[in-house]
Design a protein around this motif. Structure first.
Motif, short mmCIF file in Angstrom:
data_model
loop_
_atom_site.label_atom_id
_atom_site.label_comp_id
_atom_site.label_asym_id
_atom_site.label_seq_id
_atom_site.Cartn_x
_atom_site.Cartn_y
_atom_site.Cartn_z
N ASP A 147 -10.39 10.21 13.90
CA ASP A 147 -11.77 10.29 14.39
C ASP A 147 -12.35 8.88 14.42
O ASP A 147 -12.91 8.40 13.43
N ASN A 155 -7.49 5.81 12.77
CA ASN A 155 -8.44 6.34 13.76
C ASN A 155 -8.42 5.48 15.02
O ASN A 155 -8.74 4.29 14.97
N GLU A 180 -14.85 7.61 16.03
CA GLU A 180 -16.32 7.51 15.98
C GLU A 180 -16.80 7.50 14.52
O GLU A 180 -17.61 6.67 14.12
N GLN A 213 -9.15 5.38 19.34
CA GLN A 213 -9.67 5.94 20.59
C GLN A 213 -9.59 4.83 21.63
O GLN A 213 -10.45 3.96 21.70
#
Lengths: 764, 284
Positions: free
Chosen positions: A174, A349, A176, A351
Motif C-alpha cells: 500500500d 510498498n 499511499e 505503485q
C-alpha cells in the motif's frame, strides 16, 4: 540433479576455450553477407525522409526505367491488406493499433520507415535507383518528445485519439499509506537517453524461393528463428513446413538482432515475387535508423524511508518514448522499468506506472537489461540521495534494504495488464555485496571520496542488481548417437555470440558421460528440432542446457532398452560407458555393434518461473571539472549464477555487459532534432565504447545458491552487470563532485552534460 | 553505402593529373581516401572522375632544410609519426599529428587530403594556420603558393580551383629553443576534437614572450589564430595571471558552432581550459 550428471561433471564448470573462436579468428565465420546464391539480386529499401506525413503516392517509374532494376515493390503490391509485424511478447489487444505495416501506405511515422523496396542486379544500381523514387508526402508536424506527445494536437494514430499507447502498472503493498506515514520522502525527475544495442555487423538476409517445391529458404535469422518462421508463414500465406530459416554466424544480438523487422518479410517476399534469390545487407546508417532503439525514459519517482534508512515505499510515473510503432517486443522495456525498479531491495510498498508514448522516432525494443538499466538508474540514484539526506553511509543504507536470504522467495510488484507475478527465488544479496566491497578494496578507495588529485575529483560508488532469466515456456533438444559413436546435439536455442556451441557441448558431454570432442552441437535453424524458442531473456543456458540434460537421459534410456536383451539383463541393470554398455554379469558390448543404426531422442524442458541472478557492482571514477570528462578508473563486480557452466565465457558476458553499460552511461546517445531527423547517423557521431576506453574491469562470478528450478541449478547470466551501471556511474560522479553538490539526474554523463552540472551548481 | 559509378584515372605525372582535372571539370582527387571514400559511399559527392595521385612522383617526401619543413601532399600521418627528424624540426606538428584518428587511418590518411578537406576540427589545417604555413598548388596555369590563413574559407571550403592539386605544405623554420604545446579534447581517443589549441612563442632577451602564435581548431568554421590572446602573451612574462587573462580573451574571441556534440558555451569554456593547459605546458 539427474543421475547422469553425478558421475561425470568433468566439463561443466571448466574454463574451456570457445570452440567457435578458431573459426572466427581464422576468418572462416559465415555471416549473412558471406551467403551468396546463384542468380541472386540485391535489394535496398527506400525509407521515409520525413518523420511524419501523409503518404499520397509513390512514383517509381524513373527507378524502374534504370537499366539493371528488376522491381520496385510498394505496399500496393501486397493487395488490400498490408501485412503488419505482430506482437511476439505480451500480445495485448490494446497494442494492436500500433503495429507496424511491412511498408508504409497511408502515413509515414518516422525517418527511416520503409516505403518501397528496390531490387536490382547490384546493390550499387539499387542505390542509384533510390534517388529516382518520388514519394509524395504531405508533411505533418513531428512529435519527438513527451511534451509534444502530451499536447495531443498532433496524433500519430488519429483513430486512437491520443499519443499514449498504454499504461503499465506495478503494485505491491500500500504505497499511499506508506508515504503518508513516512519519516522521509524525496521526489525527483530523471531521464535516460535513447540509445541502442549496436551489435557488431548490421542485419541482412538472403532469401530463395523454390517455385517447383514451393519452398522458401531464408538465411540470416537469429535469436528467435521459430517464432519468425511462424510470422513469415502467416504473412506470406505459407505453411511453416514450407519455410526453412537458416541461422548463420552473428556478431552479437543484445536483444535487437533477430526480432522480426519489416525486412524479415520484405526480402522473402521479393524473392518469391521475382522468383530469384534476393540479398539485402543493411548498412550502418540504415541500421541506426531501422533497427530497434531503446532506453528513452523519463521518470518522476518518489522514495519513502524511515529515519534510520529503511526504504518503505517507491511510487511515481514514468514515460517511455517508444517511437512510432509497437514491434514484436515493444512492451517489455516500459513494463520492466516499473516491475524491476525495486531490484534487489526489499521495498514493501510500490505503485509505479509507465506510460508508453508514441512519437515520430524509430520504434523501440529490448536491449540487454531492458527497462532494468533505466529503472536501476532511478533507484540507485534515489538510494544515494536518501542516504545523503538522512546522514547514512550509502553502503550501510543498501545493506539495510537488500532482500535477505531468509526473506526469499520474495515477491516483486505485480504487473498489469498482462498480469505477471514473479519472485526473487534463491540468493544471498548480502554475501555478494560484502564480497564485492572486499574485492574492490572499498575501505581504502572510499578514502578518496571527493578528493581533488592532479586536477580530477575522485568518487566511488556501489550498487546491487537482479537479473531475470530463463523465460519459458520451453526449449527443445534432439540428440543423435551416430554410427561412428559420436553424438550430435540439435537445439532450439540460437547463437548470438554467447558461445553456445561450447557451453552446450560441455553440458551434453557431462549429461551423456562422454568426452567433449565426441559431441557436436547444431542449433538455431528451424530444421534441427520440432520447435524452439531461441535466445533472449538470458534463457539459452538454462532452457537449452536443461533440455539437453533431459534429452540425454531419454537417449540413455533408449540405449539401455536396446542393448539389454543382448546383455541378458533388464534395462535398469545396464551401465553405459562411452561407446560401450555392460550388464551385471560383466559382459561388455559395443553399443553401435548391437544397435547398428543411429538412435535418437528428443525432449523439451518446460519452465514457467524465472531464475534470478544477483550481484553487486562498484565503480571508481575521476572527474575533470574543467572539461566534464568522467574517467572510469576501475569497475569491480560480483555475481551469483547458481551454477557456472564455463567461467571463461561467463566472465566475457560480465565484462562485455559492463562495457556496454558504460557506453550507455557516458557515450551513447541517439540525438534527434525537432524535425525528427536523426543527427547521429554514423559511428563518428554515435559514440560506442572502444577497446581502449575502459581497460580496468574485474568481474567475479560465484556459485552460492543453485537455482531450484532446473536440473543444472543454473541462472540466466547474459545481461547482469549492465543493469546497474547507469546508476552506479552517476552515483560515483555525484560522490566525486560532492563539493559542488552536483546530483546527476540524467544520462548520458557526457563531458558537456557534466560540465553543465558543475557550472549550474557553481552559479547557485 | 555503395559508391556511385565513376571513371578512374591513375596518371603518372603531375602534369597529366592536372590535365585530367582541367579536361573533366567534374573530377575529384584521390590520395589516401580516408574522407573521400565515406563521402562517396554516403553519396555526398558523385564526381564523374577520380584522379588517383598514387603514381605521381615526388609527393610523398618530407624535406627538412635550413629554411623550412616541406611535407609532400601524399605524406601520410604514419610517415610523420615515424620520421626521426620532425620531432626536432617541427615538434608542434609531430605532437598534433599523434592525435589524428586511429592506427589504420594514420597508415593511409594524407597531409594533402586533410588540407583539401578542411574539416574545422582537423589537426593538420590547424597546425598550418598556427605556423603560418604556405600551401603549394599546381594547376593548369602553373604553381601558386597560398598562405594558410587565406587558404581556408569555411567548413569544408578552401580556395582550391577545380584544376588544382595540392603538392606541398611548407612550414617555416622552427628555432630549437621555442616554447610550444598542443592540447585537444576528444570524446574518445582518435575522435575529431571538440576543440584543440596549438601554441608557440619565443622568449626574448628579457625573458618575455614574443612572436606568439595561438591557433584553435573545432571552435569555428575553420582553423584560426586568436589575436587577442596572442597580444596578451606578447611582451609579457608568462605566469598564472597572464595565462588566465589570455585564456579568458581566447574564450571571448571565438564564436563556436553549436551542434549535437557540444553547445557553444561548452566549447568556449573548453578552449579556455585547453589554452590554460597548453600555455602552462609550454612554459614548463
Amino acid at each position: 540433479m539427474t543421475s547422469g550428471m553425478k558421475r561425470g561433471n568433468a566439463l561443466i564448470g571448466q574454463p574451456i576455450e570457445r570452440v567457435e573462436d578458431l573459426r572466427f579468428l581464422r576468418g572462416r565465420g559465415t555471416f549473412v553477407a558471406d551467403v551468396n546464391r546463384e542468380g541472386q539480386l540485391h535489394a535496398v529499401i527506400y525509407r521515409s525522409p520525413v518523420a511524419h506525413g501523409l503518404l499520397r503516392s509513390v512514383d517509381a517509374q524513373a527507378a524502374l526505367n534504370l537499366p539493371g532494376v528488376h522491381a520496385v515493390i510498394t505496399a500496393q503490391d501486397f493487395g488490400a491488406d498490408v501485412p503488419v509485424i505482430p506482437l511476439r511478447l505480451q500480445p495485448l489487444p490494446e497494442l494492436v493499433p500500433f503495429r507496424q505495416p511491412m511498408l508504409a501506405h497511408d502515413k509515414v511515422r518516422y525517418v527511416g520507415e520503409p516505403i518501397a523496396i528496390i531490387v536490382a542486379d547490384t546493390a550499387a544500381i539499387a542505390e542509384d535507383a533510390l534517388d529516382l523514387i518520388d514519394a509524395d508526402i504531405d508533411a505533418l508536424p513531428p512529435i519527438t518528445d513527451r511534451a509534444g506527445a502530451e499536447l495531443g494536437d498532433v496524433l500519430l494514430f488519429d483513430e486512437h485519439g491520443s499519443n499514449s499507447a498504454i499504461e503499465w502498472n506495478a503494485v505491491r503493498g500500500d504505497a499511499e499509506a506508506a508515504f503518508a506515514s513516512a519519516d522521509y520522502t524525496r521526489r525527483e525527475t530523471f531521464k535516460v537517453q535513447r540509445h541502442a544495442a549496436l551489435f557488431m555487423e548490421p542485419r541482412g538476409f538472403v532469401a530463395e524461393w523454390n517455385a517447383n517445391e514451393e519452398k522458401l529458404t531464408v538465411w540470416g535469422v537469429a535469436k528467435v528463428a521459430f517464432a519468425n518462421r511462424t510470422i513469415l508463414a502467416d504473412t506470406m500465406a505459407l505453411s511453416e513446413n514450407q519455410i526453412d530459416m537458416v541461422e548463420v554466424d552473428v556478431g552479437g544480438g543484445f536483444g535487437s538482432r533477430g526480432e522480426f523487422y519489416p525486412e524479415d518479410f520484405l526480402i522473402p517476399f521479393a524473392a518469391r515475387h521475382l522468383n530469384r534469390p534476393v540479398k539485402w545487407i543493411e548498412d550502418r546508417r540504415e541500421h541506426l535508423l531501422a533497427a530497434n532503439h531503446a532506453r528513452e525514459l523519463e521518470c518522476d519517482v518518489e522514495i519513502a524511508a524511515t529515519k534510520d534508512g529503511k526504504i518503505i515505499g517507491l511510487r511515481g510515473q514514468s514515460w517511455a518514448n517508444i517511437g512510432a510503432y509497437v514491434r514484436t517486443n515493444g512492451s517489455i522495456a516500459p513494463r520492466n522499468a516499473a516491475q524491476f525498479m525495486s531490484g534487489a531491495y526489499a521495498i514493501e510498498n510500490i505503485q509505479l506506472t509507465t506510460t508508453s508514448i508514441t512519437t515520430n522516432k524509430t520504434p523501440t525494443g529490448t536491449y540487454r537489461g531492458p527497462g532494468r538499466f533505466e529503472g536501476d538508474f532511478v533507484r540507485e540514484r534515489l538510494i544515494d540521495l536518501a542516504a545523503k539526506d538522512l546522514g547514512i553511509d550509502p553502503v550501510e543504507m543498501r545493506r539495510r534494504n537488500l532482500v535477505s536470504s531468509d526473506q526469499m522467495p520474495y515477491p516483486l510488484a505485480t504487473m498489469t495488464p498482462f498480469e505477471s507475478v514473479t519472485e526473487l527465488d534463491s540468493g544471498d544479496n548480502h554475501a555478494l555485496f560484502d564480497q564485492c566491497l572486499a574485492e574492490f578494496d572499498w575501505s581504502e578507495k572510499v578514502k578518496l571520496q571527493g578528493k581533488l588529485i592532479d586536477g580530477r575529483y575522485h568518487g566511488v560508488s556501489i550498487g546491487c542488481f537482479i537479473e531475470g532469466g530463463a523465460a519459458g515456456p520451453s526449449e527443445n533438444a534432439r540428440i543423435v548417437l551416430e554410427l561412428d559413436g559420436s553424438y550430435t546435439v540439435y537445439l532450439g536455442s540460437a547463437a548470438v555470440g554467447q558461445g553456445i556451441q561450447t557451453i552446450m557441448a560441455q553440458i551434453a558431454g557431462d549429461a551423456l558421460e562422454v568426452p567433449f570432442d565426441r559431441v557436436r552441437v547444431l542449433h538455431g535453424s528451424t530444421s534441427h528440432v520440432k520447435s524452439g524458442f531461441g535466445s533472449f531473456h538470458s534463457r539459452s543456458t538454462v532452457m537449452g542446457g536443461s533440455a539437453i540434460v533431459l534429452t540425454a537421459e531419454a537417449l540413455k534410456d533408449k540405449i539401455r532398452d536396446a542393448v539389454a536383451p543382448t546383455l541378458g539383463c533388464t534395462p535398469t541393470e545396464v551401465t553405459l560407458d562411452g561407446g560401450n554398455a555392460s550388464g551385471p554379469s560383466g559382459g561388455v558390448v559395443s553399443i553401435m555393434e548391437v544397435i547398428g543404426e543411429p538412435i535418437e531422442a528428443e525432449a523439451a524442458f518446460l519452465n514457467k518461473k524465472y531464475t534470478y541472478a544477483y550481484g553487486s557492482v562498484a565503480a571508481h571514477v575521476a572527474v575533470d571539472p574543467k572539461t566534464g570528462q568522467v574517467d572510469v578508473l576501475e569497475i569491480g563486480s560480483t555475481k551469483d549464477v547458481g551454477r557456472m557452466i564455463n567461467p571463461l565465457t561467463l566472465n566475457g558476458q560480465s565484462v562485455g555487459s559492463i562495457v556496454q553499460g558504460l557506453g550507455g552511461a557516458l557515450l551513447e546517445h541517439l540525438v534527434y532534432d525537432k524535425e525528427g531527423q536523426l543527427l547521429t547517423g554514423t559511428l563518428a557521431d554515435y559514440l560506442l565504447p572502444t577497446a581502449g576506453d575502459f581497460p580496468n574491469i574485474h568481474s567475479t562470478v560465484v556459485e552460492l545458491k543453485p537455482s531450484p528450478l532446473n536440473p543444472l541449478g543454473a541462472k540466466g547470466a547474459g545481461e547482469g552487470e549492465i543493469i546497474p551501471i547507469g546508476g552506479i556511474i552517476a552515483n560515483a560522479v555525484a560522490a566525486a563532485l560532492v563539493d559542488f553538490n552536483v546530483e546527476p539526474l540524467e544520462l548520458p554523463l557526457s563531458p558537456p552534460n557534466v560540465w553543465r552540472l558543475i557550472e549550474t551548481a557553481q552559479k547557485t | 553505402m555503395k559508391f556511385p559509378s565513376f571513371e578512374y584515372a591513375c596518371p603518372a605525372s603531375l602534369a597529366d593529373a592536372v590535365a585530367l582535372l582541367s579536361e573533366e571539370g567534374d573530377a575529384m582527387v584521390l590520395a589516401g581516401g580516408q574522407s573521400l571514400m565515406p563521402i562517396l559511399a554516403f553519396r555526398l559527392a558523385a564526381p564523374r572522375l577520380l584522379v588517383d595521385l598514387k603514381n605521381v612522383p615526388g609527393l610523398d617526401t618530407i624535406k627538412i632544410s635550413a629554411e623550412d619543413v616541406r611535407l609532400g601532399a601524399r605524406v601520410r600521418w604514419c610517415d610523420i609519426e615515424k620520421h626521426t627528424g620532425l620531432s626536432a624540426a617541427q615538434p608542434l606538428l609531430a605532437e598534433a599529428i599523434s592525435h589524428v584518428a586511429h592506427y589504420q587511418i594514420r597508415n593511409r590518411g594524407t597531409v594533402g587530403g586533410s588540407i583539401a578537406l578542411a574539416d574545422p576540427a582537423a589537426e593538420m589545417p590547424g597546425i598550418a594556420v598556427t605556423c603560418d604555413a604556405e600551401i603549394a598548388l599546381t594547376g593548369k596555369l602553373g604553381e601558386r603558393v597560398v598562405p594558410a590563413a587565406k587558404f581556408f574559407l569555411g567548413a569544408m571550403e578552401t580556395c582550391i580551383q577545380p584544376d588544382e592539386i595540392i603538392t606541398e605544405v611548407r612550414l617555416p623554420l622552427w628555432p630549437s629553443d621555442r616554447c610550444w604545446a598542443f592540447k585537444e579534447f576528444a570524446r574518445r581517443r582518435g575522435d575529431f576534437a571538440l576543440a584543440g589549441v596549438a601554441v608557440f612563442y619565443d622568449v626574448d632577451a628579457n625573458g618575455c614572450a614574443a612572436n606568439t602564435h595561438i591557433g584553435v581548431i573545432g571552435a569555428s568554421d575553420r582553423p584560426c589564430r586568436l589575436g587577442s590572446a596572442e597580444q596578451i602573451i606578447n611582451g609579457a612574462f608568462l605566469d598564472a595571471t597572464v595565462i588566465e587573462a589570455a585564456a579568458e580573451a581566447a574564450s571571448n574571441e571565438i564564436e563556436p558552432m553549436e551542434d549535437h556534440h557540444a553547445p557553444a558555451d561548452y566549447r568556449c569554456a573548453l578552449v579556455k581550459t585547453l589554452l590554460e593547459r597548453a600555455l602552462t605546458r609550454a612554459m614548463a
